[in-house]
Write an enzyme that holds these catalytic residues in place. Sequence first.
Site, short mmCIF file in Angstrom:
data_model
loop_
_atom_site.label_atom_id
_atom_site.label_comp_id
_atom_site.label_asym_id
_atom_site.label_seq_id
_atom_site.Cartn_x
_atom_site.Cartn_y
_atom_site.Cartn_z
N ARG A 10 -7.81 2.70 1.62
CA ARG A 10 -7.08 3.26 2.78
C ARG A 10 -5.63 2.83 2.84
O ARG A 10 -4.83 3.43 3.54
CB ARG A 10 -7.75 2.80 4.09
CG ARG A 10 -8.99 3.56 4.42
CD ARG A 10 -9.35 3.39 5.90
NE ARG A 10 -10.61 4.09 6.16
CZ ARG A 10 -11.80 3.56 5.95
NH1 ARG A 10 -11.90 2.31 5.51
NH2 ARG A 10 -12.89 4.25 6.18
N GLY A 11 -5.29 1.78 2.11
CA GLY A 11 -3.91 1.29 2.14
C GLY A 11 -2.98 2.26 1.41
O GLY A 11 -3.41 3.32 0.94
N GLN A 73 -6.57 -3.97 -2.71
CA GLN A 73 -6.69 -4.65 -1.43
C GLN A 73 -5.62 -5.72 -1.24
O GLN A 73 -5.37 -6.16 -0.13
CB GLN A 73 -8.09 -5.26 -1.34
CG GLN A 73 -8.44 -5.92 -0.03
CD GLN A 73 -8.51 -4.93 1.13
OE1 GLN A 73 -8.91 -3.78 0.93
NE2 GLN A 73 -8.12 -5.34 2.31
N ARG A 102 -2.14 -11.51 -12.97
CA ARG A 102 -1.36 -10.90 -14.05
C ARG A 102 -1.03 -11.82 -15.21
O ARG A 102 -1.11 -11.45 -16.36
CB ARG A 102 -0.03 -10.40 -13.48
CG ARG A 102 0.04 -8.94 -13.36
CD ARG A 102 1.40 -8.57 -12.82
NE ARG A 102 1.23 -7.62 -11.74
CZ ARG A 102 2.13 -7.43 -10.78
NH1 ARG A 102 3.24 -8.16 -10.74
NH2 ARG A 102 1.90 -6.54 -9.85
N CYS A 135 6.07 -3.27 -10.37
CA CYS A 135 6.52 -1.87 -10.40
C CYS A 135 7.86 -1.70 -11.12
O CYS A 135 8.03 -0.78 -11.93
CB CYS A 135 6.63 -1.35 -8.97
SG CYS A 135 7.45 -2.47 -7.85
N GLN A 162 15.80 -1.15 -5.33
CA GLN A 162 14.37 -0.99 -5.08
C GLN A 162 14.06 -0.44 -3.69
O GLN A 162 14.68 -0.81 -2.69
CB GLN A 162 13.66 -2.34 -5.29
CG GLN A 162 13.81 -2.79 -6.74
CD GLN A 162 13.03 -4.03 -7.10
OE1 GLN A 162 13.52 -4.83 -7.88
NE2 GLN A 162 11.83 -4.21 -6.56
N GLU A 241 10.94 -11.56 -8.17
CA GLU A 241 11.01 -10.21 -8.73
C GLU A 241 11.81 -10.22 -10.05
O GLU A 241 11.45 -9.55 -11.01
CB GLU A 241 11.66 -9.27 -7.71
CG GLU A 241 11.63 -7.80 -8.06
CD GLU A 241 10.25 -7.16 -7.90
OE1 GLU A 241 9.28 -7.85 -7.51
OE2 GLU A 241 10.15 -5.96 -8.18
N LYS A 244 9.71 -11.90 -12.79
CA LYS A 244 8.66 -11.03 -13.32
C LYS A 244 9.19 -10.12 -14.43
O LYS A 244 8.47 -9.80 -15.38
CB LYS A 244 8.08 -10.15 -12.20
CG LYS A 244 7.14 -10.88 -11.25
CD LYS A 244 6.73 -9.92 -10.12
CE LYS A 244 5.77 -10.57 -9.15
NZ LYS A 244 5.51 -9.69 -7.99
N ARG A 267 17.07 -4.66 -2.79
CA ARG A 267 16.37 -3.65 -1.98
C ARG A 267 17.42 -2.71 -1.40
O ARG A 267 18.44 -3.15 -0.85
CB ARG A 267 15.61 -4.34 -0.85
CG ARG A 267 14.74 -3.41 -0.04
CD ARG A 267 13.40 -3.15 -0.64
NE ARG A 267 12.57 -4.33 -0.78
CZ ARG A 267 11.60 -4.44 -1.69
NH1 ARG A 267 11.33 -3.46 -2.53
NH2 ARG A 267 10.87 -5.55 -1.76
N HIS A 274 12.03 3.33 -7.13
CA HIS A 274 12.89 2.26 -7.61
C HIS A 274 13.85 2.85 -8.65
O HIS A 274 13.45 3.69 -9.45
CB HIS A 274 12.08 1.17 -8.29
CG HIS A 274 11.33 0.27 -7.35
ND1 HIS A 274 11.34 0.40 -6.00
CD2 HIS A 274 10.53 -0.80 -7.61
CE1 HIS A 274 10.60 -0.55 -5.45
NE2 HIS A 274 10.09 -1.29 -6.42
N GLN A 350 7.66 4.24 -7.51
CA GLN A 350 6.98 2.96 -7.68
C GLN A 350 5.53 2.97 -7.21
O GLN A 350 4.76 2.10 -7.58
CB GLN A 350 7.81 1.81 -7.07
CG GLN A 350 7.81 1.70 -5.57
CD GLN A 350 6.70 0.84 -5.04
OE1 GLN A 350 6.17 1.10 -3.96
NE2 GLN A 350 6.33 -0.20 -5.75
N1 HSE Z 1 7.64 -6.39 -5.91
C1 HSE Z 1 7.97 -5.00 -5.84
C2 HSE Z 1 8.97 -4.75 -4.76
C3 HSE Z 1 6.76 -4.20 -5.58
O1 HSE Z 1 9.07 -5.59 -3.85
O2 HSE Z 1 9.64 -3.73 -4.77
C4 HSE Z 1 5.93 -3.76 -6.71
O3 HSE Z 1 5.66 -4.61 -7.76
#
Ligand code: HSE
Length: 368
Positions: A10-11, A73, A102, A135, A162, A241, A244, A267, A274, A350
């Site tokens: 549902r998310g 989830q 991961r 993502c 992003q 981020e 990663k 962001r 993204h 994304q």
């Molecule tokens: N960490 C990513 C973000 C989301 O905050 O845009 C997907 O991995």
Amino acid sequence: MKNVGIVGFRGMVGSVLMERMNAEKDFKFFEPKFFSTSQAGGKAPDIGRETEPVGNANDIESLKKLDIIVSCQGGDYTTQVFPALRQAGWKGYWIDAASTLRMEKDAIIVLDPVNRAVIDKALDAGVRDFIGGNCTTSLMLMAIAGLFQQGWVEWVSTMTYQAASGAGAKQMRELVAQMRAVGNAAASLLDNPASAILDIDRAVTTTLRDPSFPVTEFSVPLAASLIPWIDKPVEDGQSREEWKGHVETNKILDLHPAVPVDGNCVRIGAMRCHSAGLTIKLKRDIPLADVENAIGQSNDWVQVVPNTKEESIRKLSPAFVSGSLRVPIGRIRKMKMGPEYLSAFTVGDQLLWGAAEPLRRMVRIILE
Ligand code: HSE
């Protein structure tokens, strides 16, 4: 038919997964069983045929009966349920959107258009944990995997733009609420063609700084602004981020020695796409036509956009790409630093390649 449990349907990511599984008729290939942490006993989503009511996602005994579990989830659920399930002797395949597992040595990060060989080798070796990648990293690799496949990449610098969706559904709502507050504040001045632009600017800036501006989720304004930090701090001044990008790229492609990937993750006020500006240091001077060929032929979704203003502004934007699986990459050119330095810009949804799509494809790979 194999039983596939779907948790967290549902998310936001789960809903995109359902849309994609329905669109690709995935449910013909397995018996889905839906699970929820809060709405056990409820009606399962419509998949065009009768299914059992929603099961309890915390009930290890029910989960143990499944051949495959797909979890959208979130990380807390994975942390709580996954070890208990394995300790209870469950040997099924765990496919997860969350980052929790991961970097575990027994887990593979799935992005099959890019690392199908890594996935196949892992399946043959008995690996059972297949996790969707970050993502930003997955979208970057959908765009430039062709260059890695040629062995041409010395390092990559990624400057990201992003979308709010990467932070979550509540954050997407907050972005739109912020846009509304900005629009409302400027509305009467905007409607008056004689108003001065600096008055409009003042109205917007005053609103962004007003204590009533909606910032519960982001803590600061995103609309008409940006946020130059995503996730927690990790090491050497990097955000998680940014961290990663390096570790996941190298794990996804199984690169030895590692290829450095680093940059600034920011962001911006896009909804679910993204974007990233890439600086790529090639190991040698490769002609641009060869670069474009290698990029364009690496998978069915990457699209090379010619480096013209018209094509770039139309096809390299969240507004154009949102809701689509295509991953355009353009602005490809050699930089003034030298012929080994390549500049490019890429955009991707994304919620699709960055979240749901690699998971649904992994289910199909296991069932092949
Ligand atoms: N960490 C990513 C973000 C989301 O905050 O845009 C997907 O991995």
